[in-house]
Design a protein around this motif. Structure first.
Motif, PDB file in Angstrom:
ATOM      1  N   ARG A  72       0.840  -1.203   0.000  1.00 23.07           N
ATOM      2  CA  ARG A  72       0.000   0.000   0.000  1.00 23.07           C
ATOM      3  C   ARG A  72       0.878   1.258   0.000  1.00 23.07           C
ATOM      4  N   VAL A 126     -11.630  -6.033  -4.676  1.00 21.71           N
ATOM      5  CA  VAL A 126     -12.470  -7.182  -4.376  1.00 21.71           C
ATOM      6  C   VAL A 126     -13.857  -6.715  -3.905  1.00 21.71           C
ATOM      7  N   GLU A 221     -18.227  -5.862   6.745  1.00 17.25           N
ATOM      8  CA  GLU A 221     -17.364  -5.315   7.807  1.00 17.25           C
ATOM      9  C   GLU A 221     -17.627  -3.827   8.085  1.00 17.25           C
ATOM     10  N   HIS A 271      -9.532 -12.536   5.147  1.00 19.52           N
ATOM     11  CA  HIS A 271      -8.735 -12.582   3.920  1.00 19.52           C
ATOM     12  C   HIS A 271      -8.893 -13.871   3.123  1.00 19.52           C
TER      13      HIS A 271
END
Ligand code: F6P
Length: 341
Positions: A72, A126, A221, A271
């Protein structure tokens, strides 16, 4: 021409299929040469590359993750910036970059293009929350993985007459929860776009229980109940300064149990949804996007990204993907909500 490819941000199934599509078409049709930047923008800022000859992409479209590594890293942080990058590109003889990444990656790519670099983008998330493309690769795989896991939760829930909560990814948009929830016949789907009270959630749970069902709740989430100020986060910030999410299912489980008296269990998929082999749909989409990206380079369409519109691959300006997220529209939620309870 020598072209550098990078994969940046959170990984997702299909990244390797994009790389393969780009490299194969680039070599076979256009006669170009490829290198990969290691670990996203870090490899660009540090001039850290690996060769990508044809044999390096052999068989990788069915492989999860990314052979290039990802991070990132923000290319403007620290010792980064356009001038440093230009020096590395000149030294390495790289004339253009294909950047595969989400909103943060594309925003950085836009700034670098404005500073004179030659970059084409491939959208990746995703969560499926990027504007200007109908679907992003990786999403279909994540929905399949989540649906399979939720089907499994249902059978153990039914054996024990429990309420089961499955938490899936979806920071700002509830696409994975919506699709996996509909596919698995959830009794409630909780998404970031729709605040819902604990009272409403428990009434859906009670209704399913009264019919002799093991209530099944799918929660993204990023969901917040009407009593919460912000999404559940107890693991600090990521490198982009965003709160690390995860754990809303664990928070909801005791509340649902206390309100309804139904034994409740929470499972966070995490994940697992981003790992492993991509679905056939994602492999095809990613391959097509990769091939369109190399065409965009050949045509000199700098500052654009490839996108899916219906069944066709198009080219759109970076701006089209930035600013607004593609969230679940009200009518899609209302349609799903008919099946709740
Ligand atoms: O943005 C995609 C995503 O999978 C989110 O759904 C999630 O909040 C985040 O990435 C997790 O990121 P990391 O891999 O850094 O934990």
């Amino acid at each position: 021409m020598k072209i550098g490819i990078l994969t940046s941000g959170g990984d997702c199934p299909g990244l390797n299929a994009v790389i393969r599509g780009t490299v194969l078409k680039g070599i076979k049709v256009h006669g170009h040469e490829f290198v990969g930047f290691r670990d996203g923008w870090r490899g660009v800022v540090e001039g850290d590359v690996m060769d990508l000859p044809r044999q390096s992409v052999r068989g990788i479209s069915r492989q999860g993750g990314t052979i290039l590594g990802t991070s990132r890293t923000n290319p403007f942080d620290g010792d980064g910036g356009p001038e440093v990058i230009k020096t590395h590109l000149e030294r390495l003889g790289i004339q253009a970059i294909i950047a595969i990444g989400g909103e943060g990656t594309l925003a950085a790519a836009k700034r670098l293009t404005d500073a004179g670099l030659k970059i084409v983008g491939v959208p990746k998330t995703v969560d499926n929350d990027l504007e200007a493309t109908d679907y992003t690769f990786g999403f279909d795989t994540a929905v399949h993985i989540a649906t399979e896991a939720i089907d499994r939760l249902r059978t153990t829930g039914e054996s024990h007459h429990r309420c089961m909560i499955a938490e899936v990814m979806g920071r700002n948009a509830g696409w994975i929860a919506l699709h996996a929830g509909i596919a698995s016949g959830a009794h409630a789907i909780l998404i970031p776009e729709q605040q819902v009270s604990i009272g409403q959630i428990t009434s859906w749970v009670d209704k399913a229980h009264e019919r002799g069902r093991a209530p099944l709740v799918v929660v993204a989430e990023g969901f917040v109940t009407s009593g919460m100020q912000s999404p559940h986060s107890i693991r600090g910030m990521d490198t982009f300064g965003r709160p690390r999410l995860g754990g809303i299912a664990d928070q909801l489980a005791p509340e649902i149990e206390a309100f309804t008296g139904i034994e409740t269990r929470a499972t966070t998929l995490g994940h697992i949804q981003r790992g492993g082999v991509p679905s056939a749909f994602d492999r095809v989409l990613a391959t097509r996007l990769g091939m369109a990206a190399i065409d965009a380079v050949v045509d000199g369409r700098w500052g654009t990204m490839v996108s899916l519109s219906g069944t066709e691959i198009n080219h759109v300006e970076f701006e089209a993907a930035l600013g607004n997220l593609k969230t679940v529209p009200q009518h899609r939620y209302d349609e799903a909500a008919i099946l709740f309870g």
